[in-house]
Structure formats: C-alpha cells, structure tokens
Design a protein around this motif. Structure first.
Motif, mmCIF file in Angstrom:
data_model
loop_
_atom_site.group_PDB
_atom_site.id
_atom_site.type_symbol
_atom_site.label_atom_id
_atom_site.label_comp_id
_atom_site.label_asym_id
_atom_site.label_seq_id
_atom_site.Cartn_x
_atom_site.Cartn_y
_atom_site.Cartn_z
ATOM 1 N N UNK A 106 -7.071 4.368 0.989
ATOM 2 C CA UNK A 106 -5.492 3.328 0.439
ATOM 3 C C UNK A 106 -5.442 3.986 -0.768
ATOM 4 N N UNK A 107 -4.212 3.755 -1.488
ATOM 5 C CA UNK A 107 -3.631 4.520 -2.680
ATOM 6 C C UNK A 107 -4.741 3.574 -3.984
ATOM 7 N N UNK A 108 -5.570 3.821 -5.175
ATOM 8 C CA UNK A 108 -6.486 3.162 -6.067
ATOM 9 C C UNK A 108 -5.958 2.208 -6.592
ATOM 10 N N UNK A 109 -6.376 1.098 -6.503
ATOM 11 C CA UNK A 109 -5.817 0.581 -7.403
ATOM 12 C C UNK A 109 -4.533 -0.263 -7.496
ATOM 13 N N UNK A 110 -4.295 -0.186 -6.581
ATOM 14 C CA UNK A 110 -3.072 -0.710 -6.036
ATOM 15 C C UNK A 110 -2.783 -1.616 -5.133
ATOM 16 N N UNK A 111 -2.400 -2.585 -5.837
ATOM 17 C CA UNK A 111 -2.486 -3.903 -5.204
ATOM 18 C C UNK A 111 -1.569 -4.034 -3.965
ATOM 19 N N UNK A 112 -0.759 -3.691 -3.945
ATOM 20 C CA UNK A 112 0.392 -3.696 -2.823
ATOM 21 C C UNK A 112 0.459 -2.895 -2.211
ATOM 22 N N UNK A 113 -0.255 -2.271 -1.910
ATOM 23 C CA UNK A 113 -0.866 -1.123 -1.202
ATOM 24 C C UNK A 113 -1.639 -1.590 -0.030
ATOM 25 N N UNK A 114 -2.999 -2.557 -1.002
ATOM 26 C CA UNK A 114 -4.104 -3.210 -0.149
ATOM 27 C C UNK A 114 -3.449 -3.717 0.590
ATOM 28 N N UNK A 115 -2.903 -5.307 0.276
ATOM 29 C CA UNK A 115 -2.481 -5.879 0.558
ATOM 30 C C UNK A 115 -1.183 -5.344 2.038
ATOM 31 N N UNK A 116 -0.564 -4.758 1.845
ATOM 32 C CA UNK A 116 0.365 -4.359 2.901
ATOM 33 C C UNK A 116 -0.312 -3.031 4.152
ATOM 34 N N UNK A 117 -1.573 -2.372 4.030
ATOM 35 C CA UNK A 117 -2.552 -1.836 4.186
ATOM 36 C C UNK A 117 -3.126 -2.817 5.480
ATOM 37 N N UNK A 118 -3.863 -4.047 4.449
ATOM 38 C CA UNK A 118 -4.368 -5.423 5.070
ATOM 39 C C UNK A 118 -3.094 -5.464 6.389
ATOM 40 N N UNK A 119 -2.082 -6.079 6.008
ATOM 41 C CA UNK A 119 -1.106 -6.782 7.519
ATOM 42 C C UNK A 119 -0.927 -5.753 8.266
ATOM 43 N N UNK A 120 -0.830 -4.981 7.975
ATOM 44 C CA UNK A 120 -0.161 -3.717 8.970
ATOM 45 C C UNK A 120 -1.919 -3.528 9.920
ATOM 46 N N UNK A 121 -3.340 -3.638 9.578
ATOM 47 C CA UNK A 121 -4.035 -2.931 10.184
ATOM 48 C C UNK A 121 -4.269 -3.859 11.253
ATOM 49 N N UNK A 122 -4.376 -4.783 10.285
ATOM 50 C CA UNK A 122 -4.570 -6.568 11.966
ATOM 51 C C UNK A 122 -3.573 -6.332 12.678
ATOM 52 N N UNK A 123 -2.663 -6.097 12.875
ATOM 53 C CA UNK A 123 -2.064 -5.304 14.167
ATOM 54 C C UNK A 123 -2.990 -5.115 15.232
#
Length: 338
Positions: A106-123
């Motif tokens: 995930x793009x480093x130091x990008x909180x929004x990108x990590x938050x989005x990845x957490x939600x998508x990965x949970x599917x």
C-alpha cells in the motif's frame, strides 16, 4: 485446472451446481459468506466439469483455514521487501491446512489508502496483518473491520494501546534506548552531535524508538547534543540528501541512528565523504546493511527476523484474543553476522 480452447468456465460450474455465479466466485476464490455444504457442492461441480483438478479441490476443499491478507508499505525499504518475499515464499509452499495468504503493498505514509485497503481486504479476509499508521482514519477502519468479525494484528508498528488491536513486534522504546547506548558508548566522546533519521513519526514504531533514544542520551550522555530528527520516508535518496546536509551543517557529528529503513542512502553519503568516524546504527539485516557492516560503514544493525515476525503474526491471528509478548531483538555487528 483444464487448459485449451475447451477450458471450462465459472458459468459451467454454476449451471452444474445450480447456484449463482456470485456463489461460485466466492467458493473458487475462497471468499466469505458461503455455507460449508454449498462450498463442497460447488467444489464437486468444479471437479466434475474439469475446472479444478483433484489436488486443487483437495486444497481449496480442506477444512477451511483462515484467509489472511498482509498489508505492507510500498517503497524502497529493503526490510519490508524482504518481509514481502517471506510472505510470498509461504504462499508458494502452503499445504492443505495452511492459511491462504495474500500480500499487497500500500502507498507508504498514506492513512486514507491504508484505511481503504483494510476495508476492501475484509471482504475476502478472515484476518489481516498490517503495518500500521497511527492515524484516526486507520483506527476507525480497524474498529469497523474488527467489529464485522475480521481478526487484526499489526506488524512492526502499532496503533497504540487504546486501539485494542493485537501487535507483533519489538518493544520499540527499549530498542531506541539500546541504540542510544550503542551510539554513546561507541562514539567514546564527551562532546559532539548525534542525529536521528526516521521514516515518519506517523509510524508509532519510529516515534517510540526516537523517544527511547532521546531519553537514554539525555540520561547517560548529557554532553552529546541532539540534532533535530529528519524524516526520510524510508527512501534511500531522501536519506542520502539528509545525511549530506548533516555532514555539512554539523562538523562535530559523531553519530547517526536511522530509526527506520533504507539505510543505504546514509551509508552512501558516509562513504562519499570518507566519514568512517561517524558511529552509525540502523535497522533490518538486509543485503545493503550486511555490506555496510562488513566494510565498517555501519557499526550495528538492530533486527527482528522477518520469518519469526510472520510466524508469530499468523499464530496470533489463529488464536482470537491473543496478546503476544514483544519479539526478541537481534543485534548484529560485523563479527557476529550469520
């Protein structure tokens, strides 16, 4: 799986099993939301039409192990690339009873990108291991995902105690104090400047190491002056420029502690300037830090074995409610390299 022009399709499985395409997709790709009875029925249909071979059906159809996603920061940090390699190696040699692993950068130091990845990965994921950014957006996403039943564990850098997410990594405050002790002792001077380079204070691991380092220097080596922390974002080129500036601006520089990764930029600057007298402590035993130890540019590397880190994370995710103890810190010098 069959090959060639007559290769079966997901639609063939759906027709034979009498289920929807969405159900077939969930079963074949091991997504959540399908009963065990339906899952086995679809897998038998997939074998019957030739979409899956016996070995594939055995692996996918084994008593369902966890689907685990690992989220790591992208970039040039050699240690994180090594950790990603260890995840991929586990994927390649996985057996029928092992967790199904996926790894994304995930793009480093990008909180929004990590938050989005957490939600998508949970599917897809029953559990997620991730390198955390301490930020409200990430904490909110973690709470949401855990509330929906997905297990979480942070790797290396955590979300803070109040987030309540299990963590696998070092005691980073103690690590920072250890680095301070090494720099102070190895410098062997009562006076001089010491500098810190970090990826970002948004990584709690980095801010905790910084705090530990500062407390030890203040406590045991009060004659050493502290230069303000530079954030190099775990990028070798940035770290190189920061180090050149430090050498130009601080002629009395006696030590550098790289709180984060990508130490190669710092060693490049020290070599170019012929500053082998500067004590340099960094993190992560990788090819570049190993070379720097061997040629004397680095004095010590603080390390946590990436295989142990991954094993402990998977063990923690398999045991809901587990709160692992900090990992053992390995310290490597030129003379004890494995």
């Amino acid at each position: 799986m069959a090959d060639g022009a007559d290769k079966p399709l997901l639609t063939d499985i759906a027709a034979r099993a009498g289920v929807s395409m969405a159900t077939v997709d969930r079963v074949v790709n091991r997504r959540k939301g399908v009963s065990e009875r339906t899952r086995r029925h679809v897998l038998e249909a997939a074998r019957a039409v030739g979409y899956l071979g016996d070995d594939e059906v055995l692996r996918i159809g084994a008593e369902r192990a966890l689907n685990v996603t690992v989220l790591l920061p992208a970039g040039t940090n050699p240690y994180l690339r090594l950790l990603g390699d260890r995840v991929r190696a586990r994927i390649d040699r996985a057996g029928a009873g092992d967790p199904f692993l996926r790894c994304y950068f995930i793009e480093s130091f990008n909180a929004a990108a990590l938050a989005d990845a957490l939600r998508k990965s949970a599917e897809w994921s029953d559990a997620i291991a991730f390198f955390a950014i301490e930020h409200p957006e990430v904490r909110a996403a973690a709470a949401e995902v855990e509330g929906q039943g997905t297990r979480l564990v942070t790797l290396v850098s955590n979300l803070g105690d109040r987030a309540g997410v299990a963590h696998v990594g070092l005691d980073n405050h103690a690590v920072g104090r250890t680095a301070g002790l090494l720099v102070g002792r190895l410098a062997g001077r009562d006076r001089g400047a010491v500098a810190l380079v970090a990826g970002s204070r948004n990584y709690r691991a980095h801010s905790d190491r910084e705090a530990g380092f500062l407390s030890l220097i203040d406590e045991m080596f009060p004659g050493l002056s502290l230069v303000g922390l530079r954030e190099g974002h775990d990028d070798a080129a940035e770290n190189y420029r920061h180090t050149l500036a430090l050498l130009d601006q601080q002629p009395d520089l006696v030590g550098i502690y790289n709180v984060g990764g990508s130490s190669g930029g710092i060693t490049r600057a020290l070599r170019e300037r012929g500053r082998g007298d500067v004590v340099f402590i960094g993190h992560g035993l990788t090819d570049d830090t190993r070379r720097a130890l061997l040629d004397g540019t680095m004095d010590a590397v603080l390390d946590q074995d990436p295989s142990v880190l991954l094993d402990r994370a998977l063990q923690t995710l398999a045991e809901p409610g587990a709160r692992p103890d900090p990992l053992k810190l390995d310290i490597y010098f030129r003379e004890n390299l494995p």
